[in-house]
Scaffold this motif. Sequence first.
Motif, PDB file in Angstrom:
ATOM      1  N   TRP A   1      -8.981  10.005  -9.154  1.00  0.00           N
ATOM      2  CA  TRP A   1      -8.335  10.908  -8.127  1.00  0.00           C
ATOM      3  C   TRP A   1      -8.749  10.768  -6.698  1.00  0.00           C
ATOM      4  O   TRP A   1      -7.679  10.863  -5.846  1.00  0.00           O
ATOM      5  N   TRP A   2     -10.058  10.520  -6.508  1.00  0.00           N
ATOM      6  CA  TRP A   2     -10.202  10.390  -5.107  1.00  0.00           C
ATOM      7  C   TRP A   2      -9.628   9.262  -4.353  1.00  0.00           C
ATOM      8  O   TRP A   2      -9.497   9.260  -3.244  1.00  0.00           O
ATOM      9  N   ASN A   3      -9.547   8.185  -5.103  1.00  0.00           N
ATOM     10  CA  ASN A   3      -8.865   7.163  -4.597  1.00  0.00           C
ATOM     11  C   ASN A   3      -7.677   7.443  -3.799  1.00  0.00           C
ATOM     12  O   ASN A   3      -7.335   6.955  -2.477  1.00  0.00           O
ATOM     13  N   SER A   4      -6.699   8.329  -4.545  1.00  0.00           N
ATOM     14  CA  SER A   4      -5.479   8.359  -3.903  1.00  0.00           C
ATOM     15  C   SER A   4      -5.652   9.411  -2.853  1.00  0.00           C
ATOM     16  O   SER A   4      -4.896   9.241  -1.860  1.00  0.00           O
ATOM     17  N   THR A   5      -6.415  10.498  -3.130  1.00  0.00           N
ATOM     18  CA  THR A   5      -6.816  11.421  -2.058  1.00  0.00           C
ATOM     19  C   THR A   5      -7.260  10.636  -0.685  1.00  0.00           C
ATOM     20  O   THR A   5      -6.873  10.835   0.360  1.00  0.00           O
ATOM     21  N   LYS A   6      -8.141   9.647  -1.041  1.00  0.00           N
ATOM     22  CA  LYS A   6      -8.728   8.881   0.099  1.00  0.00           C
ATOM     23  C   LYS A   6      -7.550   8.173   0.967  1.00  0.00           C
ATOM     24  O   LYS A   6      -7.732   8.202   2.239  1.00  0.00           O
ATOM     25  N   THR A   7      -6.675   7.416  -0.032  1.00  0.00           N
ATOM     26  CA  THR A   7      -5.680   6.749   0.695  1.00  0.00           C
ATOM     27  C   THR A   7      -4.895   7.898   1.542  1.00  0.00           C
ATOM     28  O   THR A   7      -4.280   7.471   2.441  1.00  0.00           O
ATOM     29  N   THR A   8      -4.502   8.615   0.648  1.00  0.00           N
ATOM     30  CA  THR A   8      -3.512   9.729   1.543  1.00  0.00           C
ATOM     31  C   THR A   8      -4.217  10.293   2.712  1.00  0.00           C
ATOM     32  O   THR A   8      -3.332  10.148   3.851  1.00  0.00           O
ATOM     33  N   LEU A   9      -5.586  10.557   2.743  1.00  0.00           N
ATOM     34  CA  LEU A   9      -6.004  11.219   3.855  1.00  0.00           C
ATOM     35  C   LEU A   9      -5.995  10.004   4.891  1.00  0.00           C
ATOM     36  O   LEU A   9      -5.898  10.290   6.148  1.00  0.00           O
ATOM     37  N   GLY A  10      -6.392   8.956   4.634  1.00  0.00           N
ATOM     38  CA  GLY A  10      -6.513   7.721   5.719  1.00  0.00           C
ATOM     39  C   GLY A  10      -5.033   7.615   6.069  1.00  0.00           C
ATOM     40  O   GLY A  10      -4.914   7.473   7.383  1.00  0.00           O
ATOM     41  N   ASP A  11      -4.012   7.539   5.448  1.00  0.00           N
ATOM     42  CA  ASP A  11      -2.893   7.516   5.786  1.00  0.00           C
ATOM     43  C   ASP A  11      -2.381   8.529   6.847  1.00  0.00           C
ATOM     44  O   ASP A  11      -1.678   8.334   7.923  1.00  0.00           O
ATOM     45  N   SER A  12      -2.830   9.569   6.397  1.00  0.00           N
ATOM     46  CA  SER A  12      -2.471  10.858   7.357  1.00  0.00           C
ATOM     47  C   SER A  12      -3.308  10.580   8.699  1.00  0.00           C
ATOM     48  O   SER A  12      -2.550  11.014   9.718  1.00  0.00           O
ATOM     49  N   TRP A  13      -4.444  10.446   8.658  1.00  0.00           N
ATOM     50  CA  TRP A  13      -5.069  10.261   9.666  1.00  0.00           C
ATOM     51  C   TRP A  13      -4.633   9.232  10.812  1.00  0.00           C
ATOM     52  O   TRP A  13      -4.439   9.305  11.968  1.00  0.00           O
ATOM     53  N   LYS A  14      -4.195   8.095  10.007  1.00  0.00           N
ATOM     54  CA  LYS A  14      -3.595   6.961  10.898  1.00  0.00           C
ATOM     55  C   LYS A  14      -2.345   7.526  11.585  1.00  0.00           C
ATOM     56  O   LYS A  14      -2.004   7.149  12.777  1.00  0.00           O
ATOM     57  N   GLN A  15      -1.477   8.221  10.657  1.00  0.00           N
ATOM     58  CA  GLN A  15      -0.157   8.516  11.208  1.00  0.00           C
ATOM     59  C   GLN A  15      -0.297   9.711  12.203  1.00  0.00           C
ATOM     60  O   GLN A  15       0.379   9.688  13.429  1.00  0.00           O
ATOM     61  N   GLY A  16      -1.246  10.347  11.979  1.00  0.00           N
ATOM     62  CA  GLY A  16      -1.631  11.487  13.104  1.00  0.00           C
ATOM     63  C   GLY A  16      -2.118  10.841  14.467  1.00  0.00           C
ATOM     64  O   GLY A  16      -1.649  11.272  15.504  1.00  0.00           O
ATOM     65  N   ILE A  17      -2.931   9.899  14.230  1.00  0.00           N
ATOM     66  CA  ILE A  17      -3.460   9.051  15.703  1.00  0.00           C
ATOM     67  C   ILE A  17      -2.275   8.550  16.128  1.00  0.00           C
ATOM     68  O   ILE A  17      -2.201   8.569  17.377  1.00  0.00           O
ATOM     69  N   ARG A  18      -1.449   7.679  15.283  1.00  0.00           N
ATOM     70  CA  ARG A  18      -0.244   7.092  16.076  1.00  0.00           C
ATOM     71  C   ARG A  18       0.689   8.274  16.712  1.00  0.00           C
ATOM     72  O   ARG A  18       1.055   7.919  17.847  1.00  0.00           O
TER      73      ARG A  18
END
Lengths: 183, 370
Positions: free
Chosen positions: B302-319
């Motif tokens: 589960w943490w893989n998907s969470t990590k991915t989601t968090l990473g994507d959200s972070w990137k999107q937020g930065i963008r």
Amino acid sequence: MEPRPIESLPDLELLRRFAKGDTAALGELASRYERCLLGVARGILQDRTLACDAVQETWLRVIRHAKGFDGRSSVKTWLYRILVNRAIDMRARRSVIPLNEGEAPPTVPLPRDDEQAGRLAEAMAELPDASRVVLLLCHHRGLTHEQAAEVLDIPVGTLKSRSFAAMRQLRAALGVVEEEARS
Amino acid sequence: MNNSPFPQDLIERQLSEQTEWNGPDTQLWRQALDAHTATTSSARSWNLSRRISRGGLIAAAACLLLFVGLVAIMIPAVGSARSSIRLAAPAASPAGADAMEAEAAAVMQRRQASPNAPGPVHAASPAVSATSPRHVVRKASVELRSTDPAAAFSKVRLLVNDAAGEYIDDAQSGGEGPNASAQLTLRIAANRVGEVIARLADIGKITAQNSTGQDVTDQVVDLEARLRNEQRVESELLDMLGKNKDGRVEDLLKIRQNLATVRESIERMQAERERMNRLTTLATLLVIIRAESAPPPAAAPWWNSTKTTLGDSWKQGIRNFSESLAWLIEVLVGGALWWGILGGIAFASVRVRRLVRAAAASESAPRLQA
């Protein structure tokens, strides 16, 4: 309930009524204070015409700022303070106001009382504004010492000490020896 | 001077008399009231104008903001329009021996000034119209379960229509029994994706399916416009070369050099256009074949998907943040003049209000100081 007659209303109520458009209320206020204000203005400015101007300007400012009166002081002291400010400003504008300007110059020898009044006026003219105003307000019949202090925005004790100092200045200007005064 | 003594009580009496009004009764309050009433109309208009000016100030600020926003949005459009005008304007015609060189320089300058804008010959806007065909890069993936993965692998290979330019980009198979699996990457015609997937359903059981599309119409249109522009420059240079065969060698060499640069650019763009065409005409279809009895693929923790989601959200937020910052800077810098004017107006109005208030307050403030 029958409405109270306008003559019995307090000053603040009259001012509020006037602020709402009741000009009779201002007339009542004027009937109470206009002569007193004229007296003080004449004392400060030493001129009847200028005194009338100062009082008229005072009423103008009362008319303009009646709505903004916050009631922190009494209406009476507010009126006097505006008047004193106007008079001081007018004196400042006309740095030298000849004594008795606008009044008929004396052409005959003055009676003794008038002569003394003339000398007193001359001596008063030599005093600084602050001292003169303190003396006049303290000896004005329409104001108590507390009210005079409120007009000048100073404590009563300060007013008394200034009045005492101003009186000494006046006596010195009149050439009265202190010992004689004490006697 | 008369030095007659002044007893204290006499002085006090005289002072008191000095502040008494022994003149006639006055109606100064009424005169003041009349004077005030006379000025009421002007005062009313003044008040009205103040109200209007207050409302107007807010409206002006809103309009200014709108204008600044519009300017910020329109700056790129204005820039490109200016470039087009520059292109459309006739080049200066210098006289004498340098005319050809100057003309060649002007052609190249125009080319550099607007590499993205179409030239006057091809004045059609590169903007994408609603009726123009869309260019979409399609990708799909299908996961199949089959009792015989090797046979399914062979059948999938047969789905590719070589005659239509389709091909197999990648094909792998391996394992035996329940571990047998195969993977193919097919490049098939974009309009056949649905049909191929339907035939895959006949070969095995589709357990997962995914498809995406990326619209590259803007890039294609832009590329074609640039290409047209370069081709126009090329033809102009060729004309110039034809007309000035007897010109100076040095000038001819310069034209040839420019021509070589332009042709190189044209070839690069044509290659890019070809690549884009291939991407849009052929869809990529990834087919994964597994044995029907194969154990289900281990689920990712589960943490893989969470990590991915968090990473994507972070990137999107930065963008998003950087885009907002860029927009803010654009608006602030682009509208600096207007902001300055707005600030000046606001400052002046605040100052005026303070002065008016101070004037009102000073009426009852004591003037005399000890």
